[in-house]
Design an enzyme around this catalytic site. Structure first.
Site, mmCIF file in Angstrom:
data_model
loop_
_atom_site.group_PDB
_atom_site.id
_atom_site.type_symbol
_atom_site.label_atom_id
_atom_site.label_comp_id
_atom_site.label_asym_id
_atom_site.label_seq_id
_atom_site.Cartn_x
_atom_site.Cartn_y
_atom_site.Cartn_z
ATOM 1 N N GLY A 56 0.776 -1.235 0.000
ATOM 2 C CA GLY A 56 0.000 0.000 0.000
ATOM 3 C C GLY A 56 0.812 1.293 0.000
ATOM 4 O O GLY A 56 0.264 2.363 0.235
ATOM 5 N N LYS A 157 4.089 -1.038 -14.744
ATOM 6 C CA LYS A 157 5.447 -1.587 -14.701
ATOM 7 C C LYS A 157 5.534 -2.718 -15.726
ATOM 8 O O LYS A 157 4.612 -3.531 -15.823
ATOM 9 C CB LYS A 157 5.705 -2.131 -13.290
ATOM 10 C CG LYS A 157 7.032 -2.844 -13.125
ATOM 11 C CD LYS A 157 7.403 -3.029 -11.683
ATOM 12 C CE LYS A 157 6.692 -4.214 -11.061
ATOM 13 N NZ LYS A 157 7.045 -4.361 -9.632
#
Ligand SMILES: C[S@@+](CC[C@H](N)C(=O)[O-])C[C@H]1O[C@@H](n2cnc3c(N)ncnc32)[C@H](O)[C@@H]1O
Length: 841
Positions: A56, A157
């Site tokens: 997170g 990514k």
């Protein structure tokens, strides 16, 4: 996210520590921070979707950077601990359930930004891992297309793998701007890279194949071989190590040369074939035969055609040119002929264009030539400067030597450049006065070149040298004789030697030395010859010599020793500053004979301390003690060493600055000008740099230097007011008593004061005496004063006959005390006779 234990030292890098410090759940937080810093998408977003968000940290960063009341939704396979202002849930992003949950949270809103930092469990084969990563990125893309607002940003990514380009291609279809970047916090060893896709196009209809991993990552047909690269850059072509290309099983490929001429893609032939053949086929080829017979088909062309694989760039060009000529000969279209169908008028218009082009080209060529020349000169200059700097660092040259002067008279920039005639260092030899050392060949060469060809032979040179030596010797003898007979000349010579004669500035020394000139104005006592002796040499000795005070070179020390610098602290705090001569009017004596004083200064300066001591000793022996002499002859003798002391003693004003008297009209003029602002310090300094300031007198005969300095001296202007002021000053000096008299008077005054004090004490004690009447006290005091006022009867001097041991002695005879007078026996007899005669009368 699978909890990774960061044990390895490499993993606990600064980002890891920084994340701990800042309270981020993972170091990955900095990747988003850095991406956002570069592209600034978080601040503009109100709704954000974070795919694969556990633990997170990206959500934390987003919550910090996004505006207040923004909606942030995070999803991951792993559970995410609650984050303030962030909605999180656990799900697989590839599932419909996940999509539905996201929809649930976003309601009708669209996301401004979709982030994806997913990493599938790795550890299997690299190919599989990278594929999974690419697949996951495509899945996240799929979600993004569903939830992103038009113009929104998608950050994902990916791994640098063979799928990377395919993914990029898909991104480019859907976004206006796609950029790949690797933030600094991403480890270099990691193959991960971040793609930031901005400006979502939000197409109404999207081909599902765009988002189908099978379609996107499907293997495409191999690209056509790049023959052009093979031809134009044969030197850098990559060697094929993997065997033959698919379908190309023939090792050696040959093609008729005529085909190379006829083809519209000659590059393909040059790149793909091994040989251009001139061998006629069985049924014959007319074009090939014509080509074979063409005069342009030279031997070199044939050799080139024989093995295309070994050719270089030049040979390929040669073949292409040959092809064009052949095509022209065969009437085949070429670039030239293709450009030909133009109307004649147009051709006429083209010609001036060509002319213009030609002129432009010529101009360009000239410009290029010019700029290349300037570049060369600049480089040369820079090299020269560089050399000078190095020389300066090695203390081989003074700072002011850089520039025009640095090269000296033989330098390239000098007005009278001697370089052309400086064959084999001939100039240096001449400068050193060793003309005879010039070899015959040098002289011959010079004669041949017509430079300085006087027709002198070695014998003549030797004769000249001999005469020069004789002249030098005679001059030395003359100066010695003159020094012996003339004390002034001696003093001036000594001063000249001491001062180094380098600077025509305004030092105290110069003031004193130029005083001689001033005195000439005032009195005619000076002889012409003395006048001719320079107060200071005007020829420069470029010898830098040992460093002066404060590490300054000799020349710099001399420069800064000028009066104009005296008030600037720290410039010359060395011994030289202390040596600065001062002339105090109180010290001037000898009926204003300032010249004598100056002479004494110079003499004293020249004298070595040892000699000074000896001299002082001698004086002490010869001169009777002050008290004795005082008693006997009534005047005082001042010791010589005391007299000398004042010279080395700096007079200072109350504010600590040197109290230098101005005693020349020139100095006075300058002082006036400085005081009234007519001249600045800078101008004064600037004037110091004149043709006389830096003259090289190395190798010049003394008589020449003396003669030169006698006549070649600057005529500094003086004002009437300054001349009058100096005259007035000198008059005041002349009116003063000499130092010895002043000192004697002061001593007498001091002794009288002492006697008075003694008397006062005695009278006080008498006045306080008990048991005495007032009258007795008054009588006693008046007696004391009367006694004090009474002069001691002067005892007549004892006559000592200069006979026996006393004959011819100097000083006090043995056993004689008090005042004495040495007389000869004759004189004593005569005195007695006179007495007798006077009695008889
Ligand atoms: C590098 S971590 C993400 C770190 C996160 N961006 C942060 O800042 O804390 C990668 C995450 O992707 C998650 N992940 C991998 N495959 C997933 C999938 N199919 N669906 C959801 N999450 C997935 C993993 O559980 C892992 O937590």
């Amino acid at each position: 996210m699978a909890i990774q234990k960061k044990h390895g030292k490499g993993r606990l890098d600064k980002w890891y520590k920084l994340a701990k410090e800042k309270g981020y759940r993972a170091r990955a937080a900095f990747k988003l921070i850095q991406l956002n810093k570069k592209y600034g998408f978080l601040e503009k977003s109100k709704v954000l979707l974070d795919l694969c968000a556990a633990p997170g940290s990206w959500c934390q960063v987003a919550a910090e950077a996004m505006p207040a009341n923004s909606l942030i939704v995070g999803v991951d396979l792993s559970p995410i601990k609650p984050i303030p202002k962030v909605i999180t849930f656990q799900s697989d992003i590839t599932t419909d359930k996940c999509r539905a949950t996201i929809r649930q949270h976003l309601k009708t809103w669209k996301a401004d930004t979709v982030l994806h930092d997913g990493a599938p469990n790795v550890g299997t084969a690299w190919v599989q891992d990278s594929f999974n990563q690419a697949e996951l990125a495509l899945q996240s893309m799929k979600l993004a297309t569903e939830f992103l607002v038009e113009g929104g940003t998608f950050v994902t990514k990916v791994f640098r793998s063979k799928e990377y380009n395919k993914l990029l291609w898909v991104f480019n279809q859907l976004f206006t701007k796609v950029e790949s970047t690797k933030p600094p916090s991403s480890r270099n060893v990691s193959a991960e890279i971040f793609v930031v896709c901005r400006g979502y196009k939000a197409p109404k209809h999207l081909d599902p194949q765009f988002l189908d991993p099978r379609a996107v990552f499907a293997e495409l047909a191999e690209q056509a071989p790049n023959n052009e690269a093979k031809v134009f850059k044969p030197e850098i072509k990559k060697r094929k190590r993997g065997g033959y290309e698919e379908g190309e099983y023939t090792q050696f490929k040959e093609i008729p040369a005529s085909e190379f001429i006829e083809t519209i893609d000659p590059i393909a032939i040059l790149g793909g074939y091994n040989k251009l053949s001139f061998v006629q086929p069985r049924n014959g080829d007319v074009a090939l035969a014509a080509l074979d017979k063409m005069p342009d088909t030279t031997e070199e062309i044939r050799i080139c055609c024989a093995d295309l694989k070994v050719l270089g760039r030049r040979e390929f060009k040669l073949l292409l040119k040959w092809r064009l000529k052949a095509r022209e000969a065969f009437g085949l279209p070429t670039k030239k002929t293709a450009a030909k169908p133009v109307v004649p008028e147009e051709v006429a218009e083209v010609e001036p264009m060509d002319e213009e082009l030609r002129i432009q080209e010529e101009l360009q060529a000239l410009k290029d030539k010019d700029s290349a020349k300037r570049k060369r000169e600049r480089r040369k200059d820079n090299e020269q400067k560089q050399k000078e700097i190095v020389r300066m660092q090695l203390h081989m040259v003074a700072p002011m030597d850089i520039g025009m002067e640095q090269a000296g008279p033989a330098g390239p920039d000098s007005m009278f450049a001697l370089k052309p005639i400086d064959k084999k260092g001939a100039v240096n030899k001449i400068v050193k006065g060793r003309m005879a050392l010039l070899t015959e060949s040098d002289a011959k060469k010079d004669r041949d070149s017509g430079i300085g060809s006087s027709g002198d032979t070695d014998e003549e040179d030797e004769e000249e040298d001999r005469l020069e030596r004789e002249l030098d010797n005679m001059y030395d003898q003359y100066t010695e004789r003159k020094a012996e007979s003339d004390a002034k000349y001696r003093a001036k010579k000594a001063r000249q030697e001491h001062e180094d004669g380098e600077w025509e500035g305004l030092s105290a020394d110069e003031q004193q030395s130029s005083d001689g000139e001033e005195m000439e104005v005032d009195s005619d006592e000076e002889s012409d010859e003395d006048d001719s002796i320079p107060s200071k040499s005007l020829i420069t000795d470029l010898d830098n010599g040992p460093a002066g005070p404060g590490g300054l070179s000799k020349r710099a020390s001399n420069f800064f020793s000028q009066d104009i610098f005296k008030d600037i602290p720290g410039i010359l705090d060395g011994p030289q500053a202390e040596e600065e001569m001062e002339v105090d009017e109180d010290e001037l004596s000898d009926d204003g004979q300032i010249e004598a004083l100056i002479k004494k200064n110079a003499k004293a300066k020249k004298e070595k301390p040892k000699e000074k001591k000896e001299k002082a000793k001698k004086v002490k022996v010869d001169v009777p003690s002050e008290s004795e002499e005082d008693e006997k002859i009534g005047f005082e003798v001042v010791k010589q060493d005391q007299e000398d002391d004042w010279e080395n003693h700096d007079k200072r004003r109350d504010d600590g600055t040197l109290d230098i008297d101005i005693i020349t009209a020139e100095a006075m003029t300058l002082a006036h000008q400085l005081a009234t602002g007519q001249k600045t310090n800078y101008e004064v300094m600037d004037e110091g740099f004149n043709k006389r300031a830096f003259r090289d007198r190395d190798g010049l005969p003394d008589w020449f230097i003396d003669d030169e300095t006698k006549h070649d001296r600057p005529q500094k202007p003086i004002t009437k007011a300054a001349a009058m002021a100096i005259k007035e000053k000198l008059r005041a000096y002349n009116a003063r008593p000499i130092k010895k008299v002043r000192e004697a008077k002061a001593r007498k005054k001091f002794k009288a004061a002492q006697r008075l004090e003694k008397l006062r004490k005695k009278s006080d004690s008498l006045a306080n005496e008990e048991g005495m009447t007032e009258k007795e006290k008054a009588d006693g005091i008046s007696k004391l004063f009367a006694k004090a006022a009474k002069k001691k009867p002067s005892t007549p001097a004892r006559l000592v006959v200069a006979r026996g041991l006393n004959r011819g002695i100097k000083g006090r005879p043995k056993g004689v005390k008090g005042r004495y007078k040495i007389v000869d026996p004759r004189m004593k007899k005569e005195l007695r006779a006179q007495k007798r005669i006077s009695k008889r009368k």
